[in-house]
Write a protein that holds these residues in place. Sequence first.
Motif, PDB file in Angstrom:
ATOM      1  N   GLU A  20       0.463   2.282  -3.120  1.00 19.22           N
ATOM      2  CA  GLU A  20       0.842   3.405  -3.975  1.00 19.22           C
ATOM      3  C   GLU A  20       2.353   3.552  -4.100  1.00 19.22           C
ATOM      4  OE1 GLU A  20      -3.011   6.335  -3.488  1.00 19.22           O
ATOM      5  OE2 GLU A  20      -1.354   6.577  -2.066  1.00 19.22           O
ATOM      6  N   LYS A  23       3.312   1.698  -7.020  1.00 19.69           N
ATOM      7  CA  LYS A  23       2.416   1.935  -8.156  1.00 19.69           C
ATOM      8  C   LYS A  23       1.422   0.801  -8.430  1.00 19.69           C
ATOM      9  CE  LYS A  23       5.394   5.292 -10.512  1.00 19.69           C
ATOM     10  NZ  LYS A  23       5.696   5.952  -9.300  1.00 19.69           N
ATOM     11  N   ASN A  25      -2.182  -0.695  -9.029  1.00 16.46           N
ATOM     12  CA  ASN A  25      -3.252  -0.100  -9.837  1.00 16.46           C
ATOM     13  C   ASN A  25      -4.638  -0.451  -9.337  1.00 16.46           C
ATOM     14  OD1 ASN A  25      -1.587   1.112 -11.892  1.00 16.46           O
ATOM     15  ND2 ASN A  25      -1.130  -0.978 -12.564  1.00 16.46           N
ATOM     16  N   THR A 121      -5.368   7.220  -8.317  1.00 13.37           N
ATOM     17  CA  THR A 121      -3.907   7.320  -8.223  1.00 13.37           C
ATOM     18  C   THR A 121      -3.423   8.319  -9.254  1.00 13.37           C
ATOM     19  OG1 THR A 121      -3.772   5.397  -9.682  1.00 13.37           O
ATOM     20  CG2 THR A 121      -3.538   4.990  -7.321  1.00 13.37           C
ATOM     21  N   SER A 122      -2.307   8.950  -8.963  1.00  5.62           N
ATOM     22  CA  SER A 122      -1.808  10.040  -9.816  1.00  5.62           C
ATOM     23  C   SER A 122      -0.623   9.606 -10.679  1.00  5.62           C
ATOM     24  CB  SER A 122      -1.425  11.229  -8.941  1.00  5.62           C
ATOM     25  OG  SER A 122      -0.449  10.831  -8.012  1.00  5.62           O
ATOM     26  N   TYR A 123      -0.466   8.313 -10.899  1.00  3.68           N
ATOM     27  CA  TYR A 123       0.651   7.850 -11.737  1.00  3.68           C
ATOM     28  C   TYR A 123       0.140   7.094 -12.921  1.00  3.68           C
ATOM     29  CZ  TYR A 123      -0.109   4.244  -8.173  1.00  3.68           C
ATOM     30  OH  TYR A 123      -0.677   3.352  -7.288  1.00  3.68           O
TER      31      TYR A 123
END
Length: 123
Positions: A20, A23, A25, A121-123
């Motif tokens: 994370e 980033k 995925n 994930t929050s991105y």
Amino acid sequence: MTKDKIPTDQLITNIISGIEEVKGNKITILDLREIENTVCDYFIVCEGSSNTQVNAIVGSVQKIVSKTLKDKPWHIEGTENAEWILMDYVNVVVHVFQKHIREYYDIESLWGDAKITKIETSY
């Protein structure tokens, strides 16, 4: 510190944090403990969008696991072309793919009997 002294859940948490951090995925955990004759207890699978990101994910996982748990992978392979890098932490094996290579090999389907957990994930 030897591998059997690090709780697997802590190892998984730190590996996920490393993914994370840069980033990574589509993070998926495959629990293989109920399947006979497996080489490890868990696979963690994720993907990066380029060779650079795949290498960055591997570097981030190594850094966080090393810093937090004082552990390092027993073996790493695939760094030459960075399309699919495997990091072997003995009871947890991390697969970092480029998207097209992940789709081609589709290891989640090969291990269809595994309990699969997808990490949001929050991105």
